[in-house]
Design a protein around this motif. Structure first.
Motif, PDB file in Angstrom:
ATOM      1  N   HIS A   1       0.832  -1.210   0.000  1.00 43.12           N
ATOM      2  CA  HIS A   1       0.000   0.000   0.000  1.00 43.12           C
ATOM      3  C   HIS A   1       0.866   1.259   0.000  1.00 43.12           C
ATOM      4  O   HIS A   1       0.986   1.952   1.002  1.00 43.12           O
ATOM      5  CB  HIS A   1      -0.968   0.000   1.197  1.00 43.12           C
TER       6      HIS A   1
ATOM      7  N   HIS B   1      -9.620   1.128  -1.868  1.00 42.66           N
ATOM      8  CA  HIS B   1      -9.510   1.899  -0.629  1.00 42.66           C
ATOM      9  C   HIS B   1     -10.880   1.989   0.042  1.00 42.66           C
ATOM     10  O   HIS B   1     -11.898   2.172  -0.629  1.00 42.66           O
ATOM     11  CB  HIS B   1      -9.044   3.331  -0.917  1.00 42.66           C
TER      12      HIS B   1
ATOM     13  N   ASP C   1       1.796   4.265   2.693  1.00 43.42           N
ATOM     14  CA  ASP C   1       0.854   5.050   1.881  1.00 43.42           C
ATOM     15  C   ASP C   1       1.551   6.032   0.938  1.00 43.42           C
ATOM     16  O   ASP C   1       1.712   5.731  -0.249  1.00 43.42           O
ATOM     17  CB  ASP C   1      -0.153   5.771   2.799  1.00 43.42           C
TER      18      ASP C   1
ATOM     19  N   HIS D   1      -6.761   0.259   3.903  1.00 39.63           N
ATOM     20  CA  HIS D   1      -7.219   0.900   5.155  1.00 39.63           C
ATOM     21  C   HIS D   1      -8.313   0.014   5.779  1.00 39.63           C
ATOM     22  O   HIS D   1      -8.006  -1.014   6.336  1.00 39.63           O
ATOM     23  CB  HIS D   1      -7.708   2.341   4.945  1.00 39.63           C
TER      24      HIS D   1
ATOM     25  N   HIS E   1       1.685   4.491  -2.850  1.00 40.10           N
ATOM     26  CA  HIS E   1       1.344   5.082  -4.149  1.00 40.10           C
ATOM     27  C   HIS E   1       2.588   5.681  -4.794  1.00 40.10           C
ATOM     28  O   HIS E   1       3.349   6.384  -4.128  1.00 40.10           O
ATOM     29  CB  HIS E   1       0.303   6.178  -3.955  1.00 40.10           C
TER      30      HIS E   1
HETATM   31 ZN    ZN Z   1      -3.592   4.764  -0.051  1.00 41.27          ZN
END
Ligand code: ZN
Ligand code: ADE
Length: 327
Positions: free
Chosen positions: A16, A196, A278, A219, A18
């Motif tokens: 996870h 997500h 993240d 999440h 980006h």
């Molecule tokens: Zn994310």
């Protein structure tokens, strides 16, 4: 709890993170200037990612989009992919990463953006040994028609490295159910699926599992507010990719009081939790720091922290034979 040095040494599998959220501040400043993209505030290297200034997820995402808009050549994309992967591999003991890739904010045509990512992956692998794959992410704030078109493009330009799709941006501006046609297309095209779910409600998790046919949740902290859905996710061993630092800073934990308490509840309930970072430089974190932070906040030692990695190995989308090399 573990020291930062030990947190750093723990082998990690990143599910996870980006790409657009992983560009070092100095690189963003350089590329934005070169592309003529204006980032609000004082866009020098120190302050370009002022995480304290993200009042909400929307504000964060507007800066995130400007990072994407600054990638105007294939080599820009190669460079940011390479920098992020080599940092993960060399500095944070990440052995394998499934990268969320969001080509939409860049002016580059999809095939060029993709080939830049592939170049960066190949160079990072030969320099540091880090393995990686691509998860192409839909922008849920845009139309369903655009999502379907995007998935079709992913399929039309399919390469082995592209293994799945995700659903990014703000859940409140794009609840999951309408995206079922895009997800059905991806499924028929042999792509894995995740989405997500930050703001909830818990029923969104069931929509993601049953209507989008996803095998993971990104999440998803609010799962623990519904006992029945929690039991179901435990039984089905649904992986949740939690991001403690970004969720606490952004206060989009779905609980209103930070993600750490939710993560403890998820672990205690027997859910399959993975830990990741993240958008690391944008939230002033990195893979080591997220392991260290969650260990510190919840009193987890090496045993629990390595379980997060084992969960990520189980949850990743490599073929069983390739997974064996990670176990
Ligand atoms: Zn994310
Ligand atoms: N894109 C990058 N980070 C994100 C997040 N936390 N939620 C939704 N979309 C994102």
């Amino acid at each position: 709890t573990v020291s930062r040095a030990l947190a750093q040494a723990i082998p990690k599998v990143s599910l996870h993170c980006h790409l657009l959220g992983s560009v070092p501040a100095a690189t963003t400043v350089e590329l934005a200037r070169r592309a003529g993209v204006r980032i609000p505030g004082d866009p020098d290297a120190e302050s370009v990612y002022d995480s304290a200034a993200y009042a909400d997820l929307g504000q964060f995402l507007s800066v995130y989009d400007l990072v994407g808009a600054s990638l105007i050549s294939r080599d820009d994309v190669r460079r940011v992919t390479y920098e992020s992967l080599t940092c993960f591999g060399s500095d944070h003991s990440v052995w394998y990463r499934e990268i969320f890739v969001t080509p939409q904010p860049s002016p580059l045509p999809y095939p060029q953006f993709l080939s830049g990512v592939l170049d960066g992956m190949r160079d990072a692998r030969s320099d540091t040994g880090i393995e990686s794959r691509i998860v192409m992410a839909i922008n849920r704030e845009h139309s369903v028609a655009e999502a379907v078109e995007f998935v079709q493009q992913v399929i039309d330009h399919r390469v082995d490295e592209v293994i799945g799709i995700g659903l990014d941006y703000e859940e409140v501006n794009g609840p999951p159910a309408p995206f079922a046609p895009a997800y059905a297309l991806a499924r028929r095209g042999g792509l894995h699926r995740t989405a997500h779910s930050e703001s909830g409600p818990p029923s969104a998790i069931e929509v993601i599992l049953d209507e989008l046919r996803c095998s993971r949740i990104d999440h998803g902290y609010h799962v623990v507010t519904d006992e029945r859905i929690t039991r179901r996710c435990v039984q089905e061993r649904i992986p949740f990719t939690a991001t403690p630092v970004s969720s606490d800073i952004g206060r989009y934990s779905g609980s209103g009081d930070g993600s750490h308490r939710r993560i403890r509840e998820m672990v205690d309930a027997g859910l399959q939790v993975c830990i990741d970072s993240d958008d690391p430089p944008m939230f002033g974190t990195d893979p080591t720091n997220d392991f260290h932070a969650v260990g510190n906040a919840l009193g987890y030692g090496l045993d629990t922290l390595t379980t997060f990695t084992r969960n990520a190995i189980d949850a990743c989308w490599l073929d069983e034979s390739d997974k064996q090399s990670l176990r």
